[in-house]
Design a protein around this motif. Sequence first.
Motif, PDB file in Angstrom:
ATOM      1  N   THR A 186       0.822  -1.212   0.000  1.00 47.79           N
ATOM      2  CA  THR A 186       0.000   0.000   0.000  1.00 47.79           C
ATOM      3  C   THR A 186       0.855   1.262   0.000  1.00 47.79           C
ATOM      4  O   THR A 186       0.347   2.357   0.201  1.00 47.79           O
ATOM      5  CB  THR A 186      -0.916   0.029   1.245  1.00 47.79           C
ATOM      6  N   ILE A 196      -7.771   0.179   4.948  1.00 48.45           N
ATOM      7  CA  ILE A 196      -7.294  -0.882   5.831  1.00 48.45           C
ATOM      8  C   ILE A 196      -7.158  -0.367   7.253  1.00 48.45           C
ATOM      9  O   ILE A 196      -7.490  -1.063   8.222  1.00 48.45           O
ATOM     10  CB  ILE A 196      -5.955  -1.440   5.318  1.00 48.45           C
ATOM     11  N   GLY A 304     -10.090  -7.852   1.916  1.00 50.58           N
ATOM     12  CA  GLY A 304      -8.838  -8.597   1.999  1.00 50.58           C
ATOM     13  C   GLY A 304      -8.895  -9.935   1.286  1.00 50.58           C
ATOM     14  O   GLY A 304      -7.916 -10.361   0.671  1.00 50.58           O
ATOM     15  N   LEU A 568      -3.402 -10.727   5.649  1.00 50.18           N
ATOM     16  CA  LEU A 568      -3.167  -9.734   4.619  1.00 50.18           C
ATOM     17  C   LEU A 568      -3.372 -10.404   3.275  1.00 50.18           C
ATOM     18  O   LEU A 568      -3.150 -11.598   3.153  1.00 50.18           O
ATOM     19  CB  LEU A 568      -1.719  -9.232   4.734  1.00 50.18           C
ATOM     20  N   HIS A 595      -6.077  -7.743  10.638  1.00 49.91           N
ATOM     21  CA  HIS A 595      -5.756  -6.842   9.539  1.00 49.91           C
ATOM     22  C   HIS A 595      -6.242  -7.428   8.236  1.00 49.91           C
ATOM     23  O   HIS A 595      -6.300  -8.633   8.062  1.00 49.91           O
ATOM     24  CB  HIS A 595      -4.233  -6.626   9.421  1.00 49.91           C
ATOM     25  N   LEU A 596      -6.568  -6.528   7.313  1.00 55.46           N
ATOM     26  CA  LEU A 596      -6.893  -6.992   5.975  1.00 55.46           C
ATOM     27  C   LEU A 596      -5.624  -7.463   5.285  1.00 55.46           C
ATOM     28  O   LEU A 596      -4.579  -6.897   5.474  1.00 55.46           O
ATOM     29  CB  LEU A 596      -7.495  -5.839   5.159  1.00 55.46           C
TER      30      LEU A 596
END
Length: 596
Positions: A186, A196, A304, A568, A595-596
């Motif tokens: 990203t 995110i 995700g 992720l 987290h994504l």
Amino acid sequence: MGLSKLEKGCTVDELLGMCLEEFDMKGKVKDPQLVRMFLMMHPWYIPSSQLAAKLLTISQESPGTDANSLRMKTCHLVRYWISQFPAEFDLNPELAEQIKELKGLLAREGSRRQSSLIDIENVPSYEWKRQVTQRNPVAQKKRKMSLLFDHLQSSELAEHLTYLEYRSFSKILFQDYHSFVMHGCTVDNPILERFITLFNSVSQWIQLMVLSKPTAQQRAQVITQFVKVAQKLLHLQNFNTLMAVVGGLSHSSISRLKETQSFVSPETTKIFEGLTELVTSCGNYSQYRKRFSECIGFRFPILGVHLKDLIAVHVALPDWLDKAKTQVNGVKMQQLYTILNELVLIQTLKPPFEANMDLINLLTVSLDQYRSEEEIYQLSLQREPRNKSTISSPASPTPPALIDEWASAVKPKPDQAIVIKHIEKMVESVFRNFDVDGDGHISQEEFKSIRNNFPYLCSFGDLDENQDGWISKEEMISYFMKASSVLNCKMGFIHNFHETTYLRPTSCEHCKNFILGIYKKGLKCRSCGITCHKHCKDLLSVECRKRTRSISTESPSSHQKRSFSFSLPSSTQKSVQHTDEEVLKVVEDGVYDVHL
């Protein structure tokens, strides 16, 4: 016919020609799927500005007999491009100028009817898609926990969380997905990064809302309310925020609260377990995929999962079928298009409710909080300390640490050239960060700051070899080289690395770029926990310092296994079972988060 030919492989020019042939003189499209796919996927093969240049060349160099027909089809293709992807023309000035040039060329040559088909002046502004709110971590950390949740019904909170996610999701352009998949991170993609971050903020906010309550019964009430929020999110078909809520309630800082969990009703627990099963990664998120495929109307995907699908296809299949990079891999193009088109179409669906903007602003402020994993876990320990009785009466005798003693006696011999290179890089970093006036020397005042970061440093005089009151780079390198030898590399750079699949955005300590990949693409030191790319291993200029780990003292009978994992998009891993001690260890290592 066009799609079947595409599967066998064709050039970009042939693809463009196939798309032009799909239009008749009135602008009707025979196969919209082929045309839309090419216009969406062309950045994988050529920039939009090059595609516009090809269209301009076709208009200028068309054969005499077919000139009018080909120009008309070209104008219809450009018109279709503008209508389907208007943001691309608003946010890409070079592309917009090229299309204006094409329009002007047609007008100057008397083709006013064709020129009138190209209307780029009325493309709306999409500048809002590039506006990213910035957060001040220092200011956010000082803010007290918002009590906003206490004043909202679960359905109202679910709707406004959905609106926040939708508003952030709407800013993501196709080019953002393309950039993420092509570069695997990203970095330089603030829109996707902000989305995110919002996902993670929801998860963290839920943990803090639960832990903000002083009594176990009050915390259980908050958990119950958030389970109701999760139910409403499922009803709204918002799977992304549902995953954030479930992830927050499943986090080790909340799941370890045994007393709190005892006040949660069995019915609520059963509902929560069902929601958890829906968004877990078992069977490659099979339950989620099945449920999502059945959705009609407004729906919000777990981004995700779909980004991971994009990366998997991108890594598994080549862009081109030949080494010369002339034959497009049509199979890959179609598979990527199927995933991306679903995401793009979802952006056009409006939420089935109205949002109160004052409430949205308040909720945004509440979610913008920066707390580290350690801070949240320490708050969890304050609410419900560990059971100390298990320390004095372990369930089973601890076996002698023969293996540990044997392992500690084996000292790997460092490569002197690598050590020198690491030390030079470290010294460069020291001077870059602590040489305040930039004169290439460290003063006694500046040395005080360094001393706190390097506990094995002695006095200022030990580094100042020539006793001139300043420390040069050469003097510091000389000191570290001697220290490396004397300390038998304990301050050196011999790390005990093992391959790791990361469950959240993790950066390399050397190059600072994200560590991404499908499976075990990074290295993590078992002793100090530092992370890096495989190719950065020998360049890492950070010493290995073992950390003191906390050990869970929950009773053996309470070591219930939990299965819950998020990843992720760059990480594909199976759902793993963990005991409480293992979860705590992973949290302290800094590799577990929702987290994504």
